[in-house]
Design a protein around this motif. Sequence first.
Motif, PDB file in Angstrom:
ATOM      1  N   LEU A 139      44.519  34.563  15.067  1.00 28.57           N
ATOM      2  CA  LEU A 139      43.803  35.788  14.719  1.00 28.57           C
ATOM      3  C   LEU A 139      44.678  36.795  14.006  1.00 28.57           C
ATOM      4  CD1 LEU A 139      41.608  36.375  17.888  1.00 28.57           C
ATOM      5  CD2 LEU A 139      40.869  35.602  15.641  1.00 28.57           C
ATOM      6  N   SER A 140      45.942  36.870  14.386  1.00 27.77           N
ATOM      7  CA  SER A 140      46.808  37.888  13.798  1.00 27.77           C
ATOM      8  C   SER A 140      47.066  37.624  12.325  1.00 27.77           C
ATOM      9  CB  SER A 140      48.124  38.000  14.574  1.00 27.77           C
ATOM     10  OG  SER A 140      48.784  36.752  14.587  1.00 27.77           O
ATOM     11  N   LEU A 166      44.748  36.619  10.138  1.00 26.93           N
ATOM     12  CA  LEU A 166      43.504  36.745   9.382  1.00 26.93           C
ATOM     13  C   LEU A 166      43.339  38.145   8.810  1.00 26.93           C
ATOM     14  CD1 LEU A 166      41.030  34.963  11.851  1.00 26.93           C
ATOM     15  CD2 LEU A 166      42.162  34.000   9.834  1.00 26.93           C
ATOM     16  N   VAL A 221      36.150  36.896  16.224  1.00 29.93           N
ATOM     17  CA  VAL A 221      36.049  37.534  17.546  1.00 29.93           C
ATOM     18  C   VAL A 221      34.585  37.787  17.904  1.00 29.93           C
ATOM     19  CG1 VAL A 221      36.611  39.641  18.838  1.00 29.93           C
ATOM     20  CG2 VAL A 221      38.384  38.499  17.483  1.00 29.93           C
ATOM     21  N   THR A 231      37.205  45.671  16.900  1.00 30.91           N
ATOM     22  CA  THR A 231      37.420  44.232  17.070  1.00 30.91           C
ATOM     23  C   THR A 231      38.280  43.964  18.298  1.00 30.91           C
ATOM     24  OG1 THR A 231      37.170  43.871  14.688  1.00 30.91           O
ATOM     25  CG2 THR A 231      38.255  42.129  15.948  1.00 30.91           C
ATOM     26  N   ASN A 245      42.378  33.654  22.074  1.00 28.52           N
ATOM     27  CA  ASN A 245      43.641  33.454  21.376  1.00 28.52           C
ATOM     28  C   ASN A 245      44.784  34.149  22.108  1.00 28.52           C
ATOM     29  OD1 ASN A 245      45.687  34.400  19.219  1.00 28.52           O
ATOM     30  ND2 ASN A 245      44.594  32.700  18.260  1.00 28.52           N
ATOM     31  N   ASP A 275      38.861  47.227  12.714  1.00 26.31           N
ATOM     32  CA  ASP A 275      39.754  46.205  13.246  1.00 26.31           C
ATOM     33  C   ASP A 275      40.534  46.714  14.458  1.00 26.31           C
ATOM     34  OD1 ASP A 275      41.048  43.618  13.120  1.00 26.31           O
ATOM     35  OD2 ASP A 275      42.774  44.599  12.195  1.00 26.31           O
ATOM     36  N   PHE A 335      47.043  36.624  19.985  1.00 29.60           N
ATOM     37  CA  PHE A 335      46.415  37.922  19.740  1.00 29.60           C
ATOM     38  C   PHE A 335      46.390  38.750  21.024  1.00 29.60           C
ATOM     39  CE2 PHE A 335      42.629  40.639  18.741  1.00 29.60           C
ATOM     40  CZ  PHE A 335      43.203  41.318  17.678  1.00 29.60           C
ATOM     41  N   ASP A 341      37.796  38.724   8.516  1.00 29.41           N
ATOM     42  CA  ASP A 341      37.743  37.398   9.126  1.00 29.41           C
ATOM     43  C   ASP A 341      38.041  37.458  10.622  1.00 29.41           C
ATOM     44  OD1 ASP A 341      37.035  36.196   6.752  1.00 29.41           O
ATOM     45  OD2 ASP A 341      39.067  35.566   6.253  1.00 29.41           O
ATOM     46  N   ARG A 342      38.953  38.349  11.012  1.00 27.88           N
ATOM     47  CA  ARG A 342      39.253  38.484  12.446  1.00 27.88           C
ATOM     48  C   ARG A 342      38.002  38.948  13.189  1.00 27.88           C
ATOM     49  NH1 ARG A 342      44.027  39.812  12.216  1.00 27.88           N
ATOM     50  NH2 ARG A 342      43.715  41.910  11.373  1.00 27.88           N
ATOM     51  N   HIS A 343      37.302  39.930  12.636  1.00 22.94           N
ATOM     52  CA  HIS A 343      36.070  40.381  13.289  1.00 22.94           C
ATOM     53  C   HIS A 343      35.055  39.249  13.364  1.00 22.94           C
ATOM     54  CE1 HIS A 343      31.959  41.947  13.477  1.00 22.94           C
ATOM     55  NE2 HIS A 343      32.479  42.679  14.444  1.00 22.94           N
TER      56      HIS A 343
END
Length: 188
Positions: free
Chosen positions: A4-5, A7, A16, A113, A134, A109, A137, A11-13
Amino acid sequence: MSRLSGLTASDRHRVVASDFGSQAAATADWDAPSPVDGWRARDVVAHLTGWFPAFLADGGVRFDAAPSADDPAAVWSAHSARVQELFMRDDVEFSHPRVGTMPLADAVDRFYTADVFMHTWDLAQASGRRPDLNAEFAAQLLDGLRGMEEVLRSSGQYGPAKTAPAGADPVMRLAAFIGRDPHFADAR
């Protein structure tokens, strides 16, 4: 699970929110207690869909609250799709009286997120599940939160830290740090 870190915020949102959505879709009893004191499973969804519009409004961004419905999973699905659309507004500066000025995507974010990620654990626990979150993260969030622990505790948003079991992974340590009983699901 993806890193995740590494992205983009968008994309992370997406990842998640999808993980949270999977937990919502698997929730059979919306009245089951959650690890958040006094909350039921449905309250976890209501929290995430409820505080965010006010946060954005305080920074000058209009985002209507999700309509209330008896199907929290459907409410989540519609809400998270609308949040994802905020990432298309990459030219918007977000200026919030308590958190400062930053690009809107960064605000979503950093504050939203991350909250969805942490509450994914809560929703899963309400049904007796341990989500596959993850670990990298979780460790990153835990490091950041530890650096501002006094502010967090005094805000009333987080309960007292609990003790994580010896050898606990970063997800369990994060949950314990934010005041969740690491053994909550075991008792379900």
